[in-house]
Design a protein around this motif. Structure first.
Motif, PDB file in Angstrom:
ATOM      1  N   VAL A 105     -10.083  -0.227  -1.223  1.00 21.02           N
ATOM      2  CA  VAL A 105     -10.547  -1.149  -0.194  1.00 21.02           C
ATOM      3  C   VAL A 105     -11.999  -1.532  -0.467  1.00 21.02           C
ATOM      4  N   ALA A 161      -9.300   5.139  10.336  1.00 17.85           N
ATOM      5  CA  ALA A 161      -9.812   5.384  11.683  1.00 17.85           C
ATOM      6  C   ALA A 161      -9.133   6.604  12.299  1.00 17.85           C
ATOM      7  N   PHE A 218      -7.148   5.048  -1.334  1.00 21.89           N
ATOM      8  CA  PHE A 218      -7.195   4.013  -0.284  1.00 21.89           C
ATOM      9  C   PHE A 218      -8.591   3.454  -0.150  1.00 21.89           C
ATOM     10  N   VAL A 244      -4.347  -2.235   7.379  1.00 19.76           N
ATOM     11  CA  VAL A 244      -3.524  -1.024   7.441  1.00 19.76           C
ATOM     12  C   VAL A 244      -4.347   0.191   7.022  1.00 19.76           C
ATOM     13  N   ILE A 245      -5.075   0.030   5.930  1.00 25.78           N
ATOM     14  CA  ILE A 245      -5.837   1.162   5.402  1.00 25.78           C
ATOM     15  C   ILE A 245      -6.964   1.552   6.352  1.00 25.78           C
ATOM     16  N   THR A 246      -7.639   0.572   6.936  1.00 28.70           N
ATOM     17  CA  THR A 246      -8.756   0.926   7.828  1.00 28.70           C
ATOM     18  C   THR A 246      -8.244   1.573   9.108  1.00 28.70           C
ATOM     19  N   MET A 280      -9.147  -5.042  -3.283  1.00 27.53           N
ATOM     20  CA  MET A 280      -7.745  -4.698  -3.513  1.00 27.53           C
ATOM     21  C   MET A 280      -7.078  -5.603  -4.538  1.00 27.53           C
ATOM     22  N   VAL A 302       0.886  -1.161   0.000  1.00 24.48           N
ATOM     23  CA  VAL A 302       0.000   0.000   0.000  1.00 24.48           C
ATOM     24  C   VAL A 302       0.921   1.208   0.000  1.00 24.48           C
ATOM     25  N   LEU A 354       5.993  -0.936   4.024  1.00 25.95           N
ATOM     26  CA  LEU A 354       4.946   0.055   4.314  1.00 25.95           C
ATOM     27  C   LEU A 354       5.535   1.299   4.972  1.00 25.95           C
ATOM     28  N   PRO A 407     -14.076  -4.688  15.029  1.00 28.95           N
ATOM     29  CA  PRO A 407     -14.036  -4.898  13.567  1.00 28.95           C
ATOM     30  C   PRO A 407     -12.655  -4.648  12.973  1.00 28.95           C
ATOM     31  N   LEU A 408     -11.933  -3.665  13.517  1.00 26.67           N
ATOM     32  CA  LEU A 408     -10.622  -3.350  12.944  1.00 26.67           C
ATOM     33  C   LEU A 408      -9.653  -4.519  13.114  1.00 26.67           C
ATOM     34  N   LEU A 456     -16.876  -3.074   5.178  1.00 25.68           N
ATOM     35  CA  LEU A 456     -15.834  -4.107   5.195  1.00 25.68           C
ATOM     36  C   LEU A 456     -16.125  -5.198   6.216  1.00 25.68           C
ATOM     37  N   LEU A 457     -16.906  -4.855   7.234  1.00 26.13           N
ATOM     38  CA  LEU A 457     -17.272  -5.866   8.219  1.00 26.13           C
ATOM     39  C   LEU A 457     -17.997  -7.022   7.555  1.00 26.13           C
ATOM     40  N   ARG A 468     -10.258  -7.572  13.060  1.00 28.74           N
ATOM     41  CA  ARG A 468     -10.564  -8.728  12.218  1.00 28.74           C
ATOM     42  C   ARG A 468      -9.879  -8.625  10.871  1.00 28.74           C
ATOM     43  N   LEU A 469      -9.573  -7.417  10.464  1.00 23.30           N
ATOM     44  CA  LEU A 469      -8.998  -7.226   9.134  1.00 23.30           C
ATOM     45  C   LEU A 469      -7.485  -7.348   9.211  1.00 23.30           C
ATOM     46  N   VAL A 515      -5.784  -4.340   3.874  1.00 21.95           N
ATOM     47  CA  VAL A 515      -7.078  -3.765   4.240  1.00 21.95           C
ATOM     48  C   VAL A 515      -7.029  -3.279   5.695  1.00 21.95           C
ATOM     49  N   ILE A 560     -15.876   1.310   6.629  1.00 21.96           N
ATOM     50  CA  ILE A 560     -15.456   0.333   7.645  1.00 21.96           C
ATOM     51  C   ILE A 560     -16.600  -0.634   7.932  1.00 21.96           C
TER      52      ILE A 560
END
Lengths: 296, 244, 344
Positions: A230, C146, A226, C140-142, A234, A33, A94, C130-131, A278-279, C133-134, C138, A275
């Motif tokens: 997402v 945040a 970004f 890193v980006i979320t 991706m 990324v 990164l 939730p964060l 994405l869940l 879980r990723l 994905v 967000i």
């Protein structure tokens, strides 16, 4: 739904799609990324500023040189910073990309100025045109046309040239691609160059909106890219494009529907929506078929 | 043609190869046998440049290929069919084959090569425009071998080509390997299915925990197999399928 | 065999922590007695930074997840603690739109710091599941997104934070000794966390997520609780910082600062407490020297234009060089061993 809304959304979506596509080109192959992506956009902006203010270069040449400058910057960062850490950990890469971003931003701060600089653009760029009964800046129409042309060109490149096939293969299985005799460094460099070219084109239209450039101008496009990638997924180029358009739509809808007092929270709303999305679907709208493989 | 001397390789702190030596002569089919974790795949990966060996030497056609990049090693004429086939699943069969010919593309010759591959693997012609991911396991294995052959290798390395295939498909694959050998292609074959491999091989090496345990012709190995079966469990009489 | 080694390891690690604390305290005495105020200031700032970096290390170093959001929790702690401790009259004047209920709050600094930590941890607890879980890109980006969400809220919610404007009038509390004591406590806490069952499970999940799952570690839960614990330290660190600097704005808890904390951690080595310690020292010293240089260049008129960004450029170059040369940081993943404790 008004025609104006449609044209606005299409033009915004086109621009966002290009931003996302540039980011995902590198991600697809390196799984990186790239936080420095926004800075390629900034460098192109400063290229237009310097050429436009200090040289008599015609505007079309200025734009071409700016795009090439972004591609060159992208390629050089790959060569100097990313290549040596490529085989190390993903986090190392990164953090490197973040350091490159800070480095480029502050280098401009140091060399040029922290203040915004006006970028001269041809007047026609912001002139209004009326199309299908909708009056809109010519810029918006140009954005859509450019995006269509670029997307078509890239599709042809990826589908029908050996280079394109090799790049898709590298995004799928990097090591196996090398076993076919495809040079790892070449594929990665090409990915960075394409990413830089897209950043350069994005820069023309992004800078065109405010006709000025400042050291932080790349931050917003980076974030948009970004979130769009997402959201779109991706692991596929198509996902990036779809994500870009969906983001553009979401942005315009929120701009209209949010009460005036909440408009300042728009970005926060966008991210929260993403967000939450994405869940339920961590892989994004388009599920890529690529495996998660580290390049080493 | 290929000479490996005292090769040592490791994954981090774990040593996978403790100095093995082996040789493949021109026109030979050499089988590399052993149990899981014996170091067979590590050997192949070291030869084709995917893995950096710690020590030793690898020479191919009189040139050291130690620490060369995979892409340069392919250019010297070593082509690899990786374990698990590693088909590009999102690419069509045609695109997979096109990449196989990446280093030696020439339009007229390419068309001719394709025809040859279709003669060997008729199924590929039918599936030409399908994504590789939609092929069955056996079809994928055929595609992987065809893809490797497209570069006109001097040495073809096959890593577990029969793994996970149906019995009839295994028959087909070994028939094909025999055919390739008869055409004079030098082959280094890694297999767990020792009996089948020994039927087509000119010579064989047996690897055990990173050491060469045995080397010789299939006939010699057959003779000593009772000893081998002590090592690997299972006796020769009980099953016709000797699993090493 | 195995348990014996672990005990030996723990003893050796503890000796490292004791040595680090001894160094911190000793230097503080020397500073207190002999050094000019500028040095005392820098040292106090270093200790506060150390607290923040150690908090970052707790989660990021042990989980391998790049935690961009961390500096947002530093900000939450700073604002909450400052709102709690700042006198009502000062708040009424400085933050004209503040909710009356918040204006009335007033308490001593120490409980205010703790409340800051708890609120930061509570916010983390509310959003982190939730964060966590990723994974990978994905994730890193979320986490980055945040941070932006937190920043947008801080700059827009002027009934609480005074919006993008400066929040001033925070009582000065963080003296040299307070900062040193805080840093020592955090060193011990970070060490205990690292060696705790939670820390060990977190490290296992860093080294191999799937293997950790296979041996029954609930990776998401382990990450979640570590993230919350790390955010608590962030909040307290932010509060201490606020009571040192006494006026600040949301700008101080954004990407530039996230980068700085990250650099401090990565330069020394994210995997170990000694790495976090040495990275903080190196980057702080280097930054101060460069800032002096930058100031001197601007004031002395040696060059005709104003110099901005020299410090950041140099820090970024340092970081890139370190990542190329030693991607695990100068110290690396395992703690420094003292020479006398070296035994195999």
């Amino acid at each position: 739904m008004s025609g104006e809304f449609v044209i606005n959304t299409l033009s915004l979506g086109s621009l966002y799609a290009l931003m996302a596509l540039g980011l995902v080109f590198v991600y697809g192959i390196l799984k990186l990324v790239n936080f420095a992506y926004g800075e390629y956009i900034m460098v192109a902006g400063y290229g237009m500023y310097v050429l436009g203010i200090y040289t008599p270069t015609p505007w079309w040449a200025t734009m071409i040189i700016a795009v090439l400058l972004a591609a060159l910057t992208s390629y050089l960062t790959e060569l100097v910073a990313f290549r040596p850490v490529r085989t190390k950990s993903l986090n190392a890469m990164l953090v490197t990309s973040f350091a490159v971003s800070v480095l480029l931003q502050n280098a401009v701060l140091l060399i040029v100025s922290p203040r915004a600089r006006a970028v001269p653009l041809p007047a026609a760029f912001n002139a209004s045109v009326t199309l299908f009964g909708v009056t809109t800046p010519l810029r918006n129409i140009l954005t859509i046309i450019t995006a269509v042309v670029l997307l078509a060109g890239l599709t042809l490149l990826m589908k029908y040239t050996v280079l394109g096939i090799a790049m898709r293969a590298a995004a799928d299985k990097f090591t196996t691609t090398r076993l076919m005799g495809v040079q790892a460094n070449m594929v990665i460099s090409v990915a960075f160059i394409i990413s830089g070219l897209l950043a350069g084109v994005v820069s023309i239209f992004w800078v065109g909106r405010s006709s000025s450039v400042d050291p932080l101008i790349g931050a917003a496009p980076l974030l948009i890219a970004f979130i769009a990638t997402v959201m779109g997924g991706m692991n596929s180029l198509m996902g990036a494009v779809v994500g870009g358009f969906v983001y553009g739509l979401l942005f315009n809808v929120l701009s209209i529907t949010l009460p005036a007092s909440m408009v300042n929270y728009r970005d926060a709303f966008m991210f929260v929506i993403v967000i939450l999305f994405l869940l339920f679907r961590p892989e994004g709208i388009i599920r890529g078929s690529y495996t998660e493989e580290r390049v080493g | 043609m290929l000479t490996v001397t005292e090769l040592q390789a490791s994954y981090g702190a774990i040593t996978a190869l403790h100095g093995i030596s082996l040789e493949v002569n021109e026109g030979e089919l050499v089988a590399l046998l052993g149990t899981n974790g014996a170091g067979k795949s590590t050997t192949l990966k070291s030869i084709c440049g995917v893995l950096r060996p710690v020590q030793g030497s690898i020479e191919f056609a009189g040139e050291s290929i130690m620490n060369k990049k995979p892409e340069s090693i392919l250019k010297l004429g070593i082509s690899m069919v990786p374990e698990g086939r590693e088909i590009f699943t999102s690419l069509t069969v045609a695109e997979n084959l096109r990449l196989g010919a990446y280093t030696c593309y020439e339009r007229s010759r390419y068309q001719q090569d394709l025809k040859e591959m279709f003669a060997l693997f008729p199924i590929l012609e039918e599936r030409l425009s399908q994504p590789g991911g939609l092929l069955s396991g056996g079809e994928q294995q055929q595609l992987a071998i065809a893809r490797a052959l497209m570069s006109h290798p001097k040495l073809l390395m096959l890593d577990e080509p029969s793994l996970g295939l149906s019995p009839t498909m295994v028959d087909n694959i070994f028939e094909l390997i025999g055919m390739l050998r008869d055409r004079g292609i030098t082959i280094l074959l890694v297999e767990q299915n020792a009996e089948r491999a020994l039927k087509v091989a000119d010579r064989a090496y047996v690897l055990k925990t990173g050491h060469i345990e045995f080397s010789g012709t299939p006939a010699q190995l057959e003779k000593e197999l009772d000893i081998a079966s002590v090592y690997f469990g299972g006796s020769k009489d009980k099953s016709s399928e000797v699993t090493l | 065999m195995r348990s014996k080694r672990t005990i030996l390891d723990a003893v050796l690690d503890r000796s490292t922590i004791v040595a680090l604390i001894a160094v911190l305290v000793l230097v503080a005495f020397v500073m207190n007695a002999f050094a000019p105020p500028v040095f005392v200031d820098v040292y106090t700032y270093l200790c506060v930074s150390l607290i923040m970096v150690l908090g970052l290390q707790m989660f990021m170093g042990n989980s391998g997840i790049l935690n961009w959001t961390y500096v947002g929790f530093v900000g939450i702690g700073a604002f909450v603690a400052s709102i709690c401790s700042t006198p009502a009259a000062v708040k009424a004047m400085g933050v004209p739109n503040m909710y009356p209920a918040l204006v009335e709050i007033n308490m001593p600094v120490l409980p205010a710091l703790l409340i800051g930590g708890f609120v930061a941890a509570a916010v983390a607890a509310a959003v982190a599941w939730p964060l966590m879980r990723l994974s990978d890109a994905v994730g890193v980006i979320t986490l980055f997104a945040a941070l932006i969400v937190i920043h947008v809220i801080m700059t827009q919610w002027d009934n609480v934070t005074n919006g993008p404007r400066t929040f001033f009038g925070v009582p000065f509390f963080t003296t040299l000794w307070i900062a040193v004591i805080g840093a020592c406590i955090t060193l011990v806490a970070a060490h205990l966390f690292r060696e705790s069952s939670l820390g060990l499970r977190l490290r296992a999940s860093r080294d191999d997520r799937h293997a950790a799952k296979a041996i029954g570690i609930n990776v998401v839960a382990v990450r979640y609780f570590s993230f919350v614990a790390s955010s608590f330290i962030a909040g307290v660190g932010g509060g201490l910082w606020a009571h040192y600097i006494t006026s600040f704005s949301p700008k101080s808890f954004y990407i530039t600062e996230a980068f700085l904390l990250l650099t401090m951690l990565v330069v020394g080595g994210a995997g170990s407490i000694s790495g976090a310690f040495s990275g903080t020292v190196i980057v702080t010293v280097m930054r101060e020297l460069l800032r002096q240089l930058e100031g001197w260049l601007n004031n002395s008129g040696v060059i005709s234009f104003e110099v901005y960004g020299l410090t950041e450029v140099s820090v970024a170059i340092l970081l890139i060089v370190i990542l190329i040369w030693r991607p695990g940081g100068i110290i690396g993943g395992s703690e420094i061993r003292l020479p006398f404790a070296r035994k195999k």
